[in-house]
Design a protein around this motif. Structure first.
Motif, PDB file in Angstrom:
ATOM      1  N   ALA A   1       0.829  -1.211   0.000  1.00  0.00           N
ATOM      2  CA  ALA A   1       0.000   0.000   0.000  1.00  0.00           C
ATOM      3  C   ALA A   1       0.865   1.263   0.000  1.00  0.00           C
ATOM      4  N   ASP A   2       2.021   1.212   0.674  1.00  0.00           N
ATOM      5  CA  ASP A   2       2.925   2.367   0.695  1.00  0.00           C
ATOM      6  C   ASP A   2       3.518   2.630  -0.693  1.00  0.00           C
ATOM      7  N   LEU A   3       3.776   1.551  -1.457  1.00  0.00           N
ATOM      8  CA  LEU A   3       4.297   1.719  -2.811  1.00  0.00           C
ATOM      9  C   LEU A   3       3.255   2.364  -3.727  1.00  0.00           C
ATOM     10  N   ALA A   4       1.981   2.080  -3.453  1.00  0.00           N
ATOM     11  CA  ALA A   4       0.915   2.712  -4.233  1.00  0.00           C
ATOM     12  C   ALA A   4       0.936   4.232  -4.040  1.00  0.00           C
ATOM     13  N   VAL A   5       1.225   4.672  -2.812  1.00  0.00           N
ATOM     14  CA  VAL A   5       1.314   6.119  -2.544  1.00  0.00           C
ATOM     15  C   VAL A   5       2.491   6.713  -3.329  1.00  0.00           C
ATOM     16  N   HIS A   6       3.611   6.002  -3.352  1.00  0.00           N
ATOM     17  CA  HIS A   6       4.769   6.471  -4.119  1.00  0.00           C
ATOM     18  C   HIS A   6       4.448   6.567  -5.611  1.00  0.00           C
ATOM     19  N   LEU A   7       3.584   5.684  -6.088  1.00  0.00           N
ATOM     20  CA  LEU A   7       3.212   5.711  -7.504  1.00  0.00           C
ATOM     21  C   LEU A   7       2.609   7.049  -7.908  1.00  0.00           C
ATOM     22  N   LEU A   8       1.845   7.648  -6.992  1.00  0.00           N
ATOM     23  CA  LEU A   8       1.173   8.915  -7.312  1.00  0.00           C
ATOM     24  C   LEU A   8       2.159   9.999  -7.755  1.00  0.00           C
ATOM     25  N   GLU A   9       3.388   9.944  -7.253  1.00  0.00           N
ATOM     26  CA  GLU A   9       4.407  10.920  -7.663  1.00  0.00           C
ATOM     27  C   GLU A   9       4.658  10.874  -9.167  1.00  0.00           C
ATOM     28  N   SER A  10       4.516   9.676  -9.748  1.00  0.00           N
ATOM     29  CA  SER A  10       4.832   9.486 -11.161  1.00  0.00           C
ATOM     30  C   SER A  10       3.624   9.635 -12.073  1.00  0.00           C
ATOM     31  N   LEU A  11       2.432   9.733 -11.497  1.00  0.00           N
ATOM     32  CA  LEU A  11       1.213   9.753 -12.306  1.00  0.00           C
ATOM     33  C   LEU A  11       0.651  11.162 -12.453  1.00  0.00           C
TER      34      LEU A  11
ATOM     35  N   VAL B   1       6.375   3.611 -15.010  1.00  0.00           N
ATOM     36  CA  VAL B   1       5.027   3.618 -14.435  1.00  0.00           C
ATOM     37  C   VAL B   1       4.057   4.326 -15.363  1.00  0.00           C
ATOM     38  N   ASN B   2       4.465   5.462 -15.919  1.00  0.00           N
ATOM     39  CA  ASN B   2       3.582   6.206 -16.819  1.00  0.00           C
ATOM     40  C   ASN B   2       3.248   5.415 -18.069  1.00  0.00           C
ATOM     41  N   ARG B   3       4.236   4.726 -18.612  1.00  0.00           N
ATOM     42  CA  ARG B   3       3.993   3.929 -19.814  1.00  0.00           C
ATOM     43  C   ARG B   3       2.912   2.883 -19.550  1.00  0.00           C
ATOM     44  N   ALA B   4       3.060   2.145 -18.448  1.00  0.00           N
ATOM     45  CA  ALA B   4       2.096   1.105 -18.107  1.00  0.00           C
ATOM     46  C   ALA B   4       0.730   1.711 -17.777  1.00  0.00           C
ATOM     47  N   PHE B   5       0.735   2.849 -17.085  1.00  0.00           N
ATOM     48  CA  PHE B   5      -0.509   3.533 -16.697  1.00  0.00           C
ATOM     49  C   PHE B   5      -1.307   3.951 -17.930  1.00  0.00           C
ATOM     50  N   ILE B   6      -0.637   4.569 -18.897  1.00  0.00           N
ATOM     51  CA  ILE B   6      -1.320   5.048 -20.110  1.00  0.00           C
ATOM     52  C   ILE B   6      -1.861   3.872 -20.918  1.00  0.00           C
TER      53      ILE B   6
ATOM     54  N   PRO C   1      -9.084  -2.706 -15.996  1.00  0.00           N
ATOM     55  CA  PRO C   1      -7.640  -2.801 -16.241  1.00  0.00           C
ATOM     56  C   PRO C   1      -6.862  -2.870 -14.931  1.00  0.00           C
ATOM     57  N   ILE C   2      -5.748  -3.597 -14.963  1.00  0.00           N
ATOM     58  CA  ILE C   2      -4.915  -3.775 -13.783  1.00  0.00           C
ATOM     59  C   ILE C   2      -3.542  -3.181 -14.045  1.00  0.00           C
ATOM     60  N   LEU C   3      -3.053  -2.402 -13.105  1.00  0.00           N
ATOM     61  CA  LEU C   3      -1.706  -1.842 -13.140  1.00  0.00           C
ATOM     62  C   LEU C   3      -0.935  -2.506 -12.002  1.00  0.00           C
ATOM     63  N   ALA C   4       0.118  -3.253 -12.341  1.00  0.00           N
ATOM     64  CA  ALA C   4       0.772  -4.068 -11.309  1.00  0.00           C
ATOM     65  C   ALA C   4       2.284  -4.023 -11.415  1.00  0.00           C
ATOM     66  N   SER C   5       2.929  -4.251 -10.275  1.00  0.00           N
ATOM     67  CA  SER C   5       4.382  -4.387 -10.244  1.00  0.00           C
ATOM     68  C   SER C   5       4.756  -5.737 -10.852  1.00  0.00           C
TER      69      SER C   5
ATOM     70  N   GLY D   1      -4.070  -6.693 -18.053  1.00  0.00           N
ATOM     71  CA  GLY D   1      -3.551  -5.453 -17.489  1.00  0.00           C
ATOM     72  C   GLY D   1      -2.140  -5.185 -17.955  1.00  0.00           C
ATOM     73  N   GLU D   2      -1.477  -4.270 -17.243  1.00  0.00           N
ATOM     74  CA  GLU D   2      -0.119  -3.867 -17.599  1.00  0.00           C
ATOM     75  C   GLU D   2       0.797  -4.002 -16.383  1.00  0.00           C
ATOM     76  N   VAL D   3       2.030  -4.394 -16.653  1.00  0.00           N
ATOM     77  CA  VAL D   3       3.032  -4.599 -15.604  1.00  0.00           C
ATOM     78  C   VAL D   3       4.158  -3.593 -15.790  1.00  0.00           C
ATOM     79  N   PHE D   4       4.612  -2.971 -14.678  1.00  0.00           N
ATOM     80  CA  PHE D   4       5.770  -2.087 -14.753  1.00  0.00           C
ATOM     81  C   PHE D   4       6.942  -2.725 -14.023  1.00  0.00           C
ATOM     82  N   ASP D   5       8.137  -2.504 -14.536  1.00  0.00           N
ATOM     83  CA  ASP D   5       9.331  -3.166 -14.012  1.00  0.00           C
ATOM     84  C   ASP D   5       9.948  -2.459 -12.816  1.00  0.00           C
ATOM     85  N   SER D   6       9.581  -1.215 -12.597  1.00  0.00           N
ATOM     86  CA  SER D   6      10.188  -0.470 -11.489  1.00  0.00           C
ATOM     87  C   SER D   6       9.282   0.694 -11.137  1.00  0.00           C
TER      88      SER D   6
END
Length: 388
Positions: free
Chosen positions: A230-240, A349-354, A319-323, A338-343
């Motif tokens: 859940a903490d990593l999800a918060v960090h994701l917001l920085e990139s979105l 993250v943006n590539r997978a999100f879009i 759609p699923i966005l996953a590590s 869904g889409e998987v991001f490597d880091s």
């Protein structure tokens, strides 16, 4: 109740010390599978679990076996040992030949001890997580659990898992058993593709409305365990993008609402992060998932099993966005859900999100594979094979 006059091979005991999370909806399918194949069922659990099953299946016998709340790890282990010894003793006294332990996870020591003291003719165990024998986990305790599980899996014990990857990991550690990797079922209320007829309470209604109001809503659903990130999800917001809002919904466990709010403030994303720290009942799940844009699974590598939120999201075409956790990435890539991001890098993250936002995902094939009826049929076959 004594089962005089009955063929003991037509009786199955299903034991699970817990009635939290989605244990009950899962165990309901196990009971249904046994009943459809003309087995008499004894359900062994705490008072809440027994009441739930008995209300749905009034002719099911119950054995109330309370595990209680534990404030320490030692206390928790002792209570699990007592639970399983009582369950084994109950089956021996009533000459019940087959005992299915619905969740062996985190209870390997307790179950092995009970099994060594009180033998059951046929012992079935379901392993949902491969936390102990995964190649990434190599601590002394994990190695000991792997050896105990290997010993437990010999002879007449049948292990049921829900992932071919778990089977692969077990074979890496030379653990041989009769593996039956049935896909975990979608909750029956989800498969119907209808909005739940039961109305949500006021808080759930408000949450669903808030999720729908966001331009793009990212849902991180389930117990706030460390491995679910859940903490990593918060960090994701920085990139979105700024228009993206994150909704973390579930019971606090490793992470608290206060911790996540403080983390969001330190990252400057507090206005776009919302935490609803309550357990969500089955009847409210579909409304929450339908309201979101994307389901987020930022699981750490230590997560090693099947994901309930993944199953629900895929069944609804969300759609699923996953590590790149290998268990999650395998399911997503194998079934194109869904889409998987490597880091956690901005561009990755943006590539997978879009891509997740732009693509459409059909739930048809996933639902067919994870249909509750197929799951019930598969478990029923397992019960028949183990009682011949």
């Amino acid at each position: 109740m004594e089962f005089f006059g009955m063929n003991k091979r037509k009786i199955i005991a299903i034991a699970d010390p817990y009635s939290t999370g989605h244990h009950l909806s899962y165990n309901k399918l196990l009971v249904e599978a046994a009943r459809r194949n003309d087995f008499k069922v004894v359900y062994i659990s705490d008072r809440i679990g027994c009441k739930y099953i008995n209300e749905i299946f009034p002719d099911t016998d119950i054995f109330i076996n309370e595990i209680g709340i534990s404030n320490s790890k030692i206390s928790r282990e002792v209570k699990k040992i007592v639970f399983y010894i009582r369950a084994f003793q109950y089956c021996r006294r009533r000459d019940i030949a087959c005992l299915h332990i619905a969740y062996i996870d985190r209870s390997i020591f307790s179950i092995a001890l009970a099994n060594s003291a009180i033998k059951i003719d046929k012992l079935l165990i379901t392993l949902h997580w491969n936390y102990f024998s995964s190649p990434e986990n190599n601590s002394l305790i994990n190695r000991l659990e792997t050896k105990i599980f290997s010993w437990l899996s010999r002879g007449s014990v049948n292990t049921n898992v829900h992932s071919g990857l778990i089977v692969d990991d077990l074979y890496i550690h030379n653990i041989k058993s009769k593996y039956t990797p049935y896909p975990i079922a979608v909750l029956p209320s989800i498969t119907s593709h209808e909005e739940n007829k039961l109305s949500c309470d006021g808080e759930i209604d408000a949450l669903v409305t808030l999720i729908r109001k966001a331009d793009v809503s990212l849902l991180c659903f389930g117990g706030m365990r460390y491995d679910k990130g859940a903490d990593l999800a918060v960090h994701l917001l920085e990139s979105l993008p700024e228009y993206t809002h994150l909704f973390i919904v579930g019971k606090p466990e490793y992470f608290s609402k206060e911790y996540l709010n403080n983390l969001a403030m330190s990252l400057g994303v507090e206005s776009r992060m919302h935490v609803y720290d309550q357990y969500i009942a089955d009847d409210d799940i579909q409304s929450i998932f339908n309201a979101c844009s994307i389901v987020c699974l930022p699981y750490r590598e230590s997560f090693s099993g099947q994901s309930g939120p993944l199953t629900i999201a895929a069944s609804l075409g969300k759609p699923i966005l996953a590590s790149n956790n290998r268990f999650i990435a395998f399911e997503i890539n194998n079934q194109s859900i869904g889409e998987v991001f490597d880091s956690l890098s901005f561009h990755e993250v943006n590539r997978a999100f879009i891509k997740a936002l732009e693509k459409s995902y059909s739930p048809k094939e996933f639902i067919e594979k994870h249909d509750p009826e197929r799951f019930i049929e598969s478990i029923g076959e397992m019960y028949k094979v183990n009682n011949d």
